[in-house]
Design a protein around this motif. Structure first.
Motif, PDB file in Angstrom:
ATOM      1  N   ALA A 206       0.826  -1.217   0.000  1.00  0.00           N
ATOM      2  CA  ALA A 206       0.000   0.000   0.000  1.00  0.00           C
ATOM      3  C   ALA A 206       0.857   1.262   0.000  1.00  0.00           C
ATOM      4  CB  ALA A 206      -0.940  -0.013   1.206  1.00  0.00           C
ATOM      5  N   THR A 207       1.955   1.242   0.760  1.00  0.00           N
ATOM      6  CA  THR A 207       2.781   2.450   0.859  1.00  0.00           C
ATOM      7  C   THR A 207       3.439   2.814  -0.471  1.00  0.00           C
ATOM      8  OG1 THR A 207       4.733   1.175   1.557  1.00  0.00           O
ATOM      9  CG2 THR A 207       3.295   2.035   3.288  1.00  0.00           C
ATOM     10  N   THR A 208       3.615   1.839  -1.361  1.00  0.00           N
ATOM     11  CA  THR A 208       4.252   2.140  -2.648  1.00  0.00           C
ATOM     12  C   THR A 208       3.403   3.096  -3.482  1.00  0.00           C
ATOM     13  OG1 THR A 208       3.290   0.202  -3.774  1.00  0.00           O
ATOM     14  CG2 THR A 208       5.421  -0.101  -2.668  1.00  0.00           C
ATOM     15  N   TRP A 209       2.080   2.995  -3.377  1.00  0.00           N
ATOM     16  CA  TRP A 209       1.208   3.918  -4.113  1.00  0.00           C
ATOM     17  C   TRP A 209       1.303   5.333  -3.534  1.00  0.00           C
ATOM     18  CZ3 TRP A 209      -0.224  -1.240  -4.369  1.00  0.00           C
ATOM     19  CH2 TRP A 209      -0.541  -1.719  -5.642  1.00  0.00           C
ATOM     20  N   LEU A 210       1.476   5.437  -2.236  1.00  0.00           N
ATOM     21  CA  LEU A 210       1.621   6.747  -1.607  1.00  0.00           C
ATOM     22  C   LEU A 210       2.906   7.427  -2.084  1.00  0.00           C
ATOM     23  CD1 LEU A 210       0.600   8.801   0.464  1.00  0.00           C
ATOM     24  CD2 LEU A 210       1.854   7.528   2.227  1.00  0.00           C
ATOM     25  N   ILE A 211       4.002   6.681  -2.098  1.00  0.00           N
ATOM     26  CA  ILE A 211       5.289   7.229  -2.563  1.00  0.00           C
ATOM     27  C   ILE A 211       5.195   7.613  -4.040  1.00  0.00           C
ATOM     28  CG2 ILE A 211       7.727   6.710  -2.960  1.00  0.00           C
ATOM     29  CD1 ILE A 211       7.543   4.792  -0.526  1.00  0.00           C
ATOM     30  N   ALA A 212       4.584   6.736  -4.847  1.00  0.00           N
ATOM     31  CA  ALA A 212       4.465   6.999  -6.284  1.00  0.00           C
ATOM     32  C   ALA A 212       3.678   8.274  -6.557  1.00  0.00           C
ATOM     33  CB  ALA A 212       3.798   5.809  -6.971  1.00  0.00           C
ATOM     34  N   ALA A 213       2.630   8.511  -5.777  1.00  0.00           N
ATOM     35  CA  ALA A 213       1.806   9.705  -5.966  1.00  0.00           C
ATOM     36  C   ALA A 213       2.622  10.979  -5.711  1.00  0.00           C
ATOM     37  CB  ALA A 213       0.598   9.664  -5.023  1.00  0.00           C
ATOM     38  N   ILE A 214       3.480  10.944  -4.683  1.00  0.00           N
ATOM     39  CA  ILE A 214       4.312  12.099  -4.354  1.00  0.00           C
ATOM     40  C   ILE A 214       5.305  12.395  -5.485  1.00  0.00           C
ATOM     41  CG2 ILE A 214       6.078  12.959  -2.764  1.00  0.00           C
ATOM     42  CD1 ILE A 214       4.675  11.308  -0.550  1.00  0.00           C
ATOM     43  N   VAL A 215       5.909  11.336  -6.018  1.00  0.00           N
ATOM     44  CA  VAL A 215       6.894  11.500  -7.104  1.00  0.00           C
ATOM     45  C   VAL A 215       6.224  11.986  -8.383  1.00  0.00           C
ATOM     46  CG1 VAL A 215       8.542  10.280  -8.584  1.00  0.00           C
ATOM     47  CG2 VAL A 215       8.440   9.755  -6.133  1.00  0.00           C
ATOM     48  N   TYR A 216       5.090  11.379  -8.738  1.00  0.00           N
ATOM     49  CA  TYR A 216       4.402  11.707  -9.994  1.00  0.00           C
ATOM     50  C   TYR A 216       3.939  13.157 -10.023  1.00  0.00           C
ATOM     51  CZ  TYR A 216       1.968  10.156 -14.247  1.00  0.00           C
ATOM     52  OH  TYR A 216       1.573   9.955 -15.554  1.00  0.00           O
ATOM     53  N   ALA A 217       3.618  13.692  -8.860  1.00  0.00           N
ATOM     54  CA  ALA A 217       3.147  15.081  -8.776  1.00  0.00           C
ATOM     55  C   ALA A 217       4.211  16.081  -9.220  1.00  0.00           C
ATOM     56  CB  ALA A 217       2.705  15.389  -7.345  1.00  0.00           C
ATOM     57  N   LYS A 218       5.478  15.665  -9.263  1.00  0.00           N
ATOM     58  CA  LYS A 218       6.578  16.564  -9.623  1.00  0.00           C
ATOM     59  C   LYS A 218       6.841  16.604 -11.133  1.00  0.00           C
ATOM     60  CE  LYS A 218       8.908  15.856  -5.184  1.00  0.00           C
ATOM     61  NZ  LYS A 218       8.671  17.229  -4.698  1.00  0.00           N
ATOM     62  N   ILE A 219       6.111  15.815 -11.927  1.00  0.00           N
ATOM     63  CA  ILE A 219       6.289  15.806 -13.384  1.00  0.00           C
ATOM     64  C   ILE A 219       5.918  17.170 -13.966  1.00  0.00           C
ATOM     65  CG2 ILE A 219       5.384  14.843 -15.555  1.00  0.00           C
ATOM     66  CD1 ILE A 219       5.077  12.180 -14.110  1.00  0.00           C
ATOM     67  N   LYS A 220       6.724  17.641 -14.913  1.00  0.00           N
ATOM     68  CA  LYS A 220       6.436  18.896 -15.596  1.00  0.00           C
ATOM     69  C   LYS A 220       5.583  18.579 -16.827  1.00  0.00           C
ATOM     70  CE  LYS A 220       6.906  23.333 -16.420  1.00  0.00           C
ATOM     71  NZ  LYS A 220       6.300  24.350 -15.532  1.00  0.00           N
ATOM     72  N   GLU A 221       4.284  18.808 -16.691  1.00  0.00           N
ATOM     73  CA  GLU A 221       3.351  18.523 -17.787  1.00  0.00           C
ATOM     74  C   GLU A 221       2.813  19.831 -18.354  1.00  0.00           C
ATOM     75  OE1 GLU A 221      -0.966  16.318 -18.646  1.00  0.00           O
ATOM     76  OE2 GLU A 221      -0.181  16.469 -16.600  1.00  0.00           O
ATOM     77  N   PHE A 222       2.749  19.917 -19.662  1.00  0.00           N
ATOM     78  CA  PHE A 222       2.224  21.113 -20.321  1.00  0.00           C
ATOM     79  C   PHE A 222       0.800  20.850 -20.798  1.00  0.00           C
ATOM     80  CE2 PHE A 222       6.780  21.529 -20.548  1.00  0.00           C
ATOM     81  CZ  PHE A 222       6.973  22.875 -20.237  1.00  0.00           C
ATOM     82  N   PRO A 223      -0.031  21.905 -20.854  1.00  0.00           N
ATOM     83  CA  PRO A 223      -1.428  21.721 -21.277  1.00  0.00           C
ATOM     84  C   PRO A 223      -1.519  21.043 -22.640  1.00  0.00           C
ATOM     85  CG  PRO A 223      -1.088  23.924 -20.393  1.00  0.00           C
ATOM     86  CD  PRO A 223       0.275  23.315 -20.519  1.00  0.00           C
ATOM     87  N   GLY A 224      -2.474  20.146 -22.748  1.00  0.00           N
ATOM     88  CA  GLY A 224      -2.675  19.424 -23.999  1.00  0.00           C
ATOM     89  C   GLY A 224      -4.053  19.675 -24.569  1.00  0.00           C
ATOM     90  N   GLU A 225      -4.414  18.908 -25.569  1.00  0.00           N
ATOM     91  CA  GLU A 225      -5.702  19.045 -26.240  1.00  0.00           C
ATOM     92  C   GLU A 225      -6.849  18.738 -25.271  1.00  0.00           C
ATOM     93  OE1 GLU A 225      -8.139  16.879 -29.927  1.00  0.00           O
ATOM     94  OE2 GLU A 225      -6.062  16.328 -29.468  1.00  0.00           O
TER      95      GLU A 225
END
Length: 432
Positions: A206-225
């Motif tokens: 379960a804790t792996t999903w918590l860690i993954a969520a924290i890391v994924y939030a740091k992705i630099k995503e630009f607006p798309g279609e």
């Protein structure tokens, strides 16, 4: 650091490849590449530690849940993350930034998996079985959010000819962690692991999903279609017209539906081992080790091959799984001496793990490379919803047949897999 390592892993010596992404996104490719890799590694580890094909099947048997509920756990887990996607796609298509949808989905999965740990501690029998299935339903619906958004985030952040390798490295790195976990379980089996041990294994997952969520939030995503409000108000079921108007997409969905044998047969290998060898915890450790090694040795190769021809990867991988299933059916049915050996099923599971990684790598790369923008999201949502419904029907029938013959289910699914290999091979290449 990210730049040098990215170039090394992708054998990129000249100007950076930025096919199919924007110029702004191109500037952040190395950093996003590793943020996606790290978060995906934790998700892969969590998936393995709570895998319905191994750990949850084992756990439900350990708490004396009935066989018909154990047979349903995989199709419910898989279909539950797919069927809602056609409903959710309308909302997702209206969001210019989609990484936060993935993050919310990951947090909900963390809660759902943690609840399974508590269920195994305080319930048993049919009650435990139904409660675990309820938790898996919640987990699967949450996963559909992440699944639907992840393809587009990857498509906007990572260029073509790099996506397959990213998936390959992800599975390979997570395979090392999975292997370490399997060895730990094997070591612990010397002192007879109890229900507390298995519950804490689930809590760790379960804790792996918590860690993954924290890391994924740091992705630099630009607006798309995004879809307009007028487009979003159209009937969600109108998207199914893609199956009629888009021949390539329709053939992909048909092929993918026939590839399910690599996923659906896995828990039956575990049940065969429990039936003919026993329920000793060292066997679970061997299954997890087999999966970990299979990921380590096969995923980078599958990833590179998928960047060249993902449809050929699908065809070859499912063919391996199908031939393996037919062999196991023959051994269990006609070679009693071999079916009782404790090495047979982990080795078979290792080969199945290699094949399944190829199937997943191939189909995921294919659907990402086949389209862009909202077309990609629509492809993913329609195909996943349809496959989810097929999984429910197939899983229900498999649960009934498993009450008569476990090895018979493997044989039937393997025959469909051979048809899937043929249909996959007939698909056009999308990598060029």
């Amino acid at each position: 650091m990210f730049e040098k390592l990215y170039r090394y892993l992708n054998d990129e010596k000249k100007e950076r490849v930025c096919t199919d992404i924007s110029e702004k996104a191109c500037e952040h490719v190395p950093r996003n590449y590793f943020l996606i890799l790290i978060s995906s590694v934790f998700i892969k580890l969590g998936d393995t530690l709570s895998n319905p094909k191994t750990v949850l099947t084992w756990l439900m048997s350990y708490v004396s849940a009935p066989v018909y509920l154990i047979s349903l756990i995989v199709p419910i887990r898989e279909s539950g993350s797919m069927v809602p996607q056609i409903l959710l796609s309308t909302y997702v298509n209206r969001q210019a930034i989609r990484k936060w949808i993935w993050v919310v989905g990951a947090l909900l999965q963390f809660i759902a998996i943690a609840s399974i740990g508590f269920i195994t501690l305080y319930f048993e029998g049919t009650t435990a079985g139904w409660l675990i299935i309820a938790a898996v339903v919640i987990f699967s619906i949450s996963r559909s959010l992440s699944s639907l958004s992840s393809k587009d985030v990857t498509g906007k952040s990572i260029p073509k000819t790099r996506r397959g390798r990213l998936k390959g490295y992800t599975v390979s790195v997570s395979g090392v962690l999975v292997l370490a976990t399997g060895l730990y379980i094997l070591y612990t089996s010397k002192s007879d692991a109890d229900i507390w041990f298995y519950s804490w294994l689930i809590f760790l997952a379960a804790t792996t999903w918590l860690i993954a969520a924290i890391v994924y939030a740091k992705i630099k995503e630009f607006p798309g279609e995004v879809e307009t409000e007028k487009e979003a108000t159209k009937s969600i079921f109108s998207k199914f017209s893609l199956l009629k108007t888009d021949t390539q997409f329709r053939n992909f969905v048909i092929a993918r539906s026939l590839l399910l044998c690599s996923a659906l047969t896995a828990p039956y290998y575990v049940l065969l081992a429990q039936k003919y060898v026993g329920k000793e915890s060292y066997l679970l450790g061997l299954f997890i080790i087999a999966k970990g090694i299979a990921s380590i040795v096969s995923s980078p190769t599958w990833g590179k091959l998928a960047d060249k021809s993902s449809k050929n990867v699908m065809a070859f991988a499912v063919f391996i799984a199908s031939i393996l299933g037919i062999i196991i059916f023959c051994v269990v049915s006609y070679a009693e001496t071999f079916r009782d050996t404790n090495w047979l099923y982990p080795i078979a599971f290792f080969i199945l793990g290699i094949a399944h990684e190829g199937v997943r790598m191939g189909r995921k790369t294919y659907v990402v490379d086949m389209a862009t923008g909202n077309d990609r999201t629509n492809y993913v949502s329609v195909s996943n919803t349809l496959i989810g419904l097929i999984l429910l029907v197939t899983g229900g029938l498999s649960a009934l047949v498993s009450l008569i013959s476990i090895e018979g289910v493997i044989l039937v699914l393997s025959v469909f897999g051979i048809l899937g290999a043929y249909k996959s091979y007939q698909l056009p290449n999308v990598e060029k």
